[in-house]
Design a protein around this motif. Sequence first.
Motif, PDB file in Angstrom:
ATOM      1  N   ALA A 238       0.851  -1.185   0.000  1.00 43.93           N
ATOM      2  CA  ALA A 238       0.000   0.000   0.000  1.00 43.93           C
ATOM      3  C   ALA A 238       0.888   1.237   0.000  1.00 43.93           C
ATOM      4  O   ALA A 238       2.067   1.171   0.380  1.00 43.93           O
ATOM      5  CB  ALA A 238      -0.914   0.000   1.218  1.00 43.93           C
ATOM      6  N   PRO A 239       0.351   2.360  -0.446  1.00 42.77           N
ATOM      7  CA  PRO A 239       1.166   3.580  -0.429  1.00 42.77           C
ATOM      8  C   PRO A 239       1.738   3.850   0.959  1.00 42.77           C
ATOM      9  O   PRO A 239       1.120   3.555   1.973  1.00 42.77           O
ATOM     10  CB  PRO A 239       0.163   4.672  -0.834  1.00 42.77           C
ATOM     11  N   SER A 240       2.929   4.400   0.998  1.00 42.74           N
ATOM     12  CA  SER A 240       3.569   4.762   2.263  1.00 42.74           C
ATOM     13  C   SER A 240       4.198   6.144   2.074  1.00 42.74           C
ATOM     14  O   SER A 240       5.050   6.309   1.194  1.00 42.74           O
ATOM     15  CB  SER A 240       4.625   3.734   2.646  1.00 42.74           C
ATOM     16  N   PRO A 241       3.758   7.150   2.815  1.00 36.83           N
ATOM     17  CA  PRO A 241       2.795   7.050   3.917  1.00 36.83           C
ATOM     18  C   PRO A 241       1.359   6.958   3.419  1.00 36.83           C
ATOM     19  O   PRO A 241       1.085   7.129   2.223  1.00 36.83           O
ATOM     20  CB  PRO A 241       3.026   8.356   4.686  1.00 36.83           C
ATOM     21  N   ILE A 242       0.465   6.693   4.383  1.00 34.31           N
ATOM     22  CA  ILE A 242      -0.954   6.539   4.096  1.00 34.31           C
ATOM     23  C   ILE A 242      -1.746   7.333   5.117  1.00 34.31           C
ATOM     24  O   ILE A 242      -1.275   7.578   6.234  1.00 34.31           O
ATOM     25  CB  ILE A 242      -1.339   5.038   4.131  1.00 34.31           C
ATOM     26  N   ASP A 243      -2.946   7.768   4.726  1.00 33.37           N
ATOM     27  CA  ASP A 243      -3.827   8.487   5.643  1.00 33.37           C
ATOM     28  C   ASP A 243      -5.035   7.619   5.984  1.00 33.37           C
ATOM     29  O   ASP A 243      -5.523   6.853   5.132  1.00 33.37           O
ATOM     30  CB  ASP A 243      -4.346   9.791   5.015  1.00 33.37           C
ATOM     31  N   LEU A 244      -5.508   7.741   7.207  1.00 34.04           N
ATOM     32  CA  LEU A 244      -6.779   7.142   7.607  1.00 34.04           C
ATOM     33  C   LEU A 244      -7.767   8.286   7.769  1.00 34.04           C
ATOM     34  O   LEU A 244      -7.542   9.194   8.581  1.00 34.04           O
ATOM     35  CB  LEU A 244      -6.638   6.368   8.908  1.00 34.04           C
ATOM     36  N   GLU A 245      -8.855   8.235   7.007  1.00 35.27           N
ATOM     37  CA  GLU A 245      -9.819   9.328   7.003  1.00 35.27           C
ATOM     38  C   GLU A 245     -11.170   8.874   7.557  1.00 35.27           C
ATOM     39  O   GLU A 245     -11.572   7.718   7.383  1.00 35.27           O
ATOM     40  CB  GLU A 245     -10.021   9.858   5.576  1.00 35.27           C
ATOM     41  N   HIS A 246     -11.838   9.797   8.227  1.00 36.67           N
ATOM     42  CA  HIS A 246     -13.229   9.614   8.626  1.00 36.67           C
ATOM     43  C   HIS A 246     -14.072  10.282   7.555  1.00 36.67           C
ATOM     44  O   HIS A 246     -14.065  11.512   7.412  1.00 36.67           O
ATOM     45  CB  HIS A 246     -13.465  10.259  10.002  1.00 36.67           C
ATOM     46  N   GLU A 247     -14.785   9.461   6.796  1.00 33.24           N
ATOM     47  CA  GLU A 247     -15.606   9.987   5.709  1.00 33.24           C
ATOM     48  C   GLU A 247     -16.811  10.722   6.296  1.00 33.24           C
ATOM     49  O   GLU A 247     -17.534  10.189   7.138  1.00 33.24           O
ATOM     50  CB  GLU A 247     -16.078   8.850   4.800  1.00 33.24           C
ATOM     51  N   GLY A 248     -17.027  11.935   5.855  1.00 33.75           N
ATOM     52  CA  GLY A 248     -18.154  12.718   6.342  1.00 33.75           C
ATOM     53  C   GLY A 248     -19.476  12.239   5.775  1.00 33.75           C
ATOM     54  O   GLY A 248     -19.535  11.240   5.034  1.00 33.75           O
ATOM     55  N   PRO A 249     -20.585  12.957   6.103  1.00 32.19           N
ATOM     56  CA  PRO A 249     -21.918  12.532   5.625  1.00 32.19           C
ATOM     57  C   PRO A 249     -22.011  12.432   4.115  1.00 32.19           C
ATOM     58  O   PRO A 249     -22.722  11.583   3.575  1.00 32.19           O
ATOM     59  CB  PRO A 249     -22.838  13.627   6.181  1.00 32.19           C
ATOM     60  N   ASP A 250     -21.307  13.314   3.406  1.00 30.05           N
ATOM     61  CA  ASP A 250     -21.336  13.281   1.948  1.00 30.05           C
ATOM     62  C   ASP A 250     -20.226  12.344   1.467  1.00 30.05           C
ATOM     63  O   ASP A 250     -19.092  12.751   1.234  1.00 30.05           O
ATOM     64  CB  ASP A 250     -21.127  14.690   1.386  1.00 30.05           C
ATOM     65  N   HIS A 251     -20.568  11.068   1.303  1.00 27.66           N
ATOM     66  CA  HIS A 251     -19.555  10.080   0.960  1.00 27.66           C
ATOM     67  C   HIS A 251     -19.057  10.215  -0.478  1.00 27.66           C
ATOM     68  O   HIS A 251     -18.061   9.575  -0.848  1.00 27.66           O
ATOM     69  CB  HIS A 251     -20.119   8.669   1.167  1.00 27.66           C
ATOM     70  N   ALA A 252     -19.727  11.043  -1.272  1.00 32.81           N
ATOM     71  CA  ALA A 252     -19.306  11.218  -2.661  1.00 32.81           C
ATOM     72  C   ALA A 252     -18.247  12.307  -2.780  1.00 32.81           C
ATOM     73  O   ALA A 252     -17.625  12.461  -3.829  1.00 32.81           O
ATOM     74  CB  ALA A 252     -20.502  11.561  -3.540  1.00 32.81           C
TER      75      ALA A 252
END
Length: 343
Positions: A238-252
Amino acid sequence: MSILMRCAPLAVFGCAVALLPACGSDCGEGTIRQGDECVAANYQCGAGTVLSGGQCVAVVDACGDGTSLDGTTCQLDDAAAQCGDGTQFDVMARRCVSTVATSCGVNTIEVDGVCVLAARLQIIHAISAANASVVDLYLDGVLLANDIGFRSAKRFVAVPAGAHSIGIALPDSGDTVGDPIPETGAVELAVAVGPVSDTVAVLTGTSTATFAAVTRQLPREIGATNLAFTFVHASPDAPSPIDLEHEGPDHASEADDLILADDIAYQASSSVVVMPASRFVFGLADGAGTDIVRYRASWENLGGKVLTLVASGYVNPQDGEPGLTLVSFPAEGGVGTSLPLFD
């Protein structure tokens, strides 16, 4: 005088060389013959032993019932059966140890009869190797658990605060506590000295011969309406570095996304994230913010929990390699929970 030589030189008594044994039999009062020496009677070796070099040593096959010769000493064959009430045999220390609860205080444990500061350690198997679907887990050279599966964890265990070693072996190497660890790899990890510390160690890598331990100190408790977790990047391609995101209400759209773990390199972990216990959509994104894959997390019933969230496996698996999955591990251990994909 403990040892008395009663045979004088031959020139004095005129004993012929051939008659030496007869002359030597004339040991004085209170002494007996042992080989070519006259020794005090109270120095006589007991049954099953013989004088050698001035010491009584055991004769092979002369040990009593339930014992066998170990060097020059008769040892119990089944020492475990000889332990008294409230004790059991320690196969590593080769002695009887107490099974009675000690009076060690809070946040301490008993080690060899001494109370020492305690820490807790959890080990997670996330080594993405085709032959590492199951391994044996060692702590400080002693078998801790048999047959730990890939993406499984040992529950937190109490250990003395300080430095410890972790090792793994293929499962056919042994099946009892005390088996020596084969030379398949070992890594030193530091456990925080604090008496109430919880440390998670995530084993990562692409081979059982060489691997790394990603460690992070976790809170022991969290508020009942919140949950806490650390994110570990254990995906080799997987890409390095990587981000972990919390997807907001608008998933698009990415406009309302919240970055929870920023620029986490392969074989590294984020700081501890605290969030309300709820439902989430997590996204793994590359350095440019482009989503690689997204997952659902139904965590509304996990209030008060502390988790470890691990991205493991290959984005492009080959030859039996595991695929990329985001897995959560609670303090209780066991098989991790793979988060379902968000479509």
